[in-house]
Design a protein around this motif. Structure first.
Motif, PDB file in Angstrom:
ATOM      1  N   ASP A  90       0.827  -1.218   0.000  1.00 24.82           N
ATOM      2  CA  ASP A  90       0.000   0.000   0.000  1.00 24.82           C
ATOM      3  C   ASP A  90       0.858   1.263   0.000  1.00 24.82           C
ATOM      4  O   ASP A  90       0.516   2.263  -0.627  1.00 24.82           O
ATOM      5  N   ARG A  91       2.003   1.208   0.728  1.00 28.15           N
ATOM      6  CA  ARG A  91       2.833   2.403   0.853  1.00 28.15           C
ATOM      7  C   ARG A  91       3.706   2.655  -0.387  1.00 28.15           C
ATOM      8  O   ARG A  91       3.981   3.802  -0.723  1.00 28.15           O
ATOM      9  N   PHE A  92       4.149   1.595  -1.038  1.00 30.39           N
ATOM     10  CA  PHE A  92       5.139   1.771  -2.102  1.00 30.39           C
ATOM     11  C   PHE A  92       4.648   1.463  -3.514  1.00 30.39           C
ATOM     12  O   PHE A  92       5.254   1.943  -4.478  1.00 30.39           O
ATOM     13  N   ALA A  93       3.615   0.677  -3.643  1.00 35.58           N
ATOM     14  CA  ALA A  93       3.137   0.351  -4.992  1.00 35.58           C
ATOM     15  C   ALA A  93       2.502   1.578  -5.639  1.00 35.58           C
ATOM     16  O   ALA A  93       1.856   2.392  -4.973  1.00 35.58           O
ATOM     17  N   LEU A  94       2.696   1.711  -6.951  1.00 37.79           N
ATOM     18  CA  LEU A  94       2.088   2.818  -7.679  1.00 37.79           C
ATOM     19  C   LEU A  94       0.580   2.615  -7.778  1.00 37.79           C
ATOM     20  O   LEU A  94       0.100   1.498  -7.988  1.00 37.79           O
ATOM     21  N   SER A  95      -0.140   3.703  -7.657  1.00 37.04           N
ATOM     22  CA  SER A  95      -1.592   3.640  -7.844  1.00 37.04           C
ATOM     23  C   SER A  95      -1.884   3.436  -9.322  1.00 37.04           C
ATOM     24  O   SER A  95      -1.030   3.704 -10.185  1.00 37.04           O
ATOM     25  N   PRO A  96      -3.066   2.965  -9.671  1.00 36.00           N
ATOM     26  CA  PRO A  96      -3.414   2.811 -11.099  1.00 36.00           C
ATOM     27  C   PRO A  96      -3.225   4.116 -11.872  1.00 36.00           C
ATOM     28  O   PRO A  96      -2.776   4.095 -13.026  1.00 36.00           O
ATOM     29  N   GLU A  97      -3.575   5.226 -11.254  1.00 34.22           N
ATOM     30  CA  GLU A  97      -3.420   6.516 -11.936  1.00 34.22           C
ATOM     31  C   GLU A  97      -1.951   6.803 -12.235  1.00 34.22           C
ATOM     32  O   GLU A  97      -1.590   7.261 -13.329  1.00 34.22           O
ATOM     33  N   ASN A  98      -1.089   6.521 -11.246  1.00 32.65           N
ATOM     34  CA  ASN A  98       0.344   6.768 -11.442  1.00 32.65           C
ATOM     35  C   ASN A  98       0.948   5.830 -12.480  1.00 32.65           C
ATOM     36  O   ASN A  98       1.819   6.225 -13.264  1.00 32.65           O
ATOM     37  N   ARG A  99       0.482   4.588 -12.488  1.00 34.65           N
ATOM     38  CA  ARG A  99       0.982   3.638 -13.483  1.00 34.65           C
ATOM     39  C   ARG A  99       0.571   4.054 -14.891  1.00 34.65           C
ATOM     40  O   ARG A  99       1.356   3.970 -15.840  1.00 34.65           O
ATOM     41  N   LEU A 100      -0.658   4.517 -15.043  1.00 33.20           N
ATOM     42  CA  LEU A 100      -1.127   4.983 -16.351  1.00 33.20           C
ATOM     43  C   LEU A 100      -0.336   6.220 -16.786  1.00 33.20           C
ATOM     44  O   LEU A 100       0.040   6.350 -17.959  1.00 33.20           O
ATOM     45  N   GLU A 101      -0.068   7.093 -15.841  1.00 35.15           N
ATOM     46  CA  GLU A 101       0.704   8.296 -16.148  1.00 35.15           C
ATOM     47  C   GLU A 101       2.111   7.939 -16.609  1.00 35.15           C
ATOM     48  O   GLU A 101       2.637   8.522 -17.564  1.00 35.15           O
TER      49      GLU A 101
END
Length: 259
Positions: A90-101
Motif C-alpha cells: 500500500d505504501r510503495f506500490a504505484l496507484s493505477p493513476e500513477n501507473r497509467l501516467e
C-alpha cells in the motif's frame, strides 16, 4: 504457540536458513518483490506465518521499516506476514493513476532493449484495461525512428514485434560501430598523410633558409673584398689627374697610403 518450520528436522531447518536469500526491498516494485520472497519461502519449505514475517522484517532497511514500525513492535496475533505485506504494498506500490501516467509519459527506448521496454510497459498496464492495439501503438512510438516504419507494418503479436525490434536495433548498432571504426581509420590515415606533408614542407623551408643564409654570407664577403680592393687601389679624380700637384683630395683615395 505456533511451532517454527522444520522444528523436528534440524537438517531441513538448516537448509531453510541457507536457502532464503531475499534481495533488498524493491521500493519501485513491492508486488514483484513479495512474489519473489514467496518463491524463496516455497523452495525452503517455509510455511508458518511467523517465520515469513521475521524474514521480511530482517531484510528491509531503515527507510522501509519505519512504515511498519507498529507491526514490528506490536505484531498482530495472527497473519503477521500478510499484515506486513499489505502495508508495504500500500505504501510503495504505484496507484493505477500513477501507473497509467508513467505508461503514457515514457518518452523513448533509452538504454532498454525493445523486449525489456515492452515488459515494463506490460507491467505498468496490468489491471488498467489498456487495449492491446493501444499498447502496440505506444510501444512502437518509443522505438528509434529509423526502425519504426518497418515495425509498424508487422502484423505479429507484441512479443514477436519486440523480438524483431531487438534484432533490428542490434543490427543498426553493429553497423554504426563499423562506420565509426571506419571513420576513425580514415581520419587517422588523413592525419598521418597531413603530418607527413607538414614534415616534408618544414624540411624544405629549412633547406631554403640555410641556402639563403649561405648566399647572403657569400655576397657579403664578395662586397667586402671588392670594397677593400677599391679602397686599396683607386685614386680620386684630383690625384689621378694632377698627381703630387693636386690641391684637393676626395675619398676613397689611395694616394695618401702610397706616400
Amino acid at each position: 504457540m505456533a511451532q517454527p518450520d522444520n522444528a523436528n528436522n534440524p537438517a531441513a531447518a538448516q537448509t531453510a536458513l541457507v536457502g532464503v536469500k531475499l534481495p533488498d526491498f524493491w521500493k519501485t516494485d513491492p508486488v514483484m518483490w513479495f512474489a519473489q520472497a514467496e518463491s524463496q519461502f516455497a523452495l525452503a519449505k517455509i510455511t508458518t506465518d511467523e517465520t515469513k514475517f521475521h524474514h521480511i522484517v530482517a531484510k528491509v532497511d531503515q527507510s522501509v521499516i519505519c512504515h511498519i514500525a507498529d507491526l514490528v513492535t506490536t505484531p498482530p496475533a495472527t497473519d503477521k506476514y500478510d499484515a506486513v505485506k499489505k502495508r508495504l504494498i500500500d505504501r510503495f506500490a504505484l496507484s493505477p493513476e500513477n501507473r497509467l501516467e508513467r505508461l503514457l509519459g515514457m518518452h523513448d527506448l533509452g538504454d532498454l532493449r525493445p523486449t525489456h521496454l515492452l515488459s515494463k510497459m506490460q507491467e505498468l498496464s496490468t489491471g488498467l484495461g489498456v487495449d492491446n492495439n493501444l499498447l502496440k501503438m505506444l510501444f512502437i512510438q518509443r522505438l528509434p525512428a529509423n526502425i519504426r516504419p518497418i515495425i509498424s507494418c508487422h502484423d505479429g503479436t507484441l512479443a514477436k514485434i519486440a523480438e524483431m525490434a531487438d534484432k533490428m536495433v542490434d543490427t543498426v548498432s553493429v553497423q554504426a560501430s563499423a562506420v565509426a571504426a571506419s571513420g576513425k581509420e580514415s581520419v587517422s590515415t588523413a592525419e598521418n598523410e597531413l603530418r607527413s606533408e607538414i614534415d616534408f614542407l618544414t624540411a624544405e623551408i629549412r633547406k631554403l633558409k640555410s641556402f639563403g643564409r649561405s648566399r647572403s654570407r657569400s655576397a657579403s664577403r664578395t662586397r667586402f673584398s671588392t670594397n677593400r680592393q677599391s679602397q686599396a687601389g683607386e685614386l680620386c679624380w684630383y690625384h689621378r689627374n694632377y698627381g703630387t700637384n693636386a690641391r684637393q683630395c676626395r675619398q676613397p683615395c689611395s694616394f695618401a697610403s702610397k706616400n
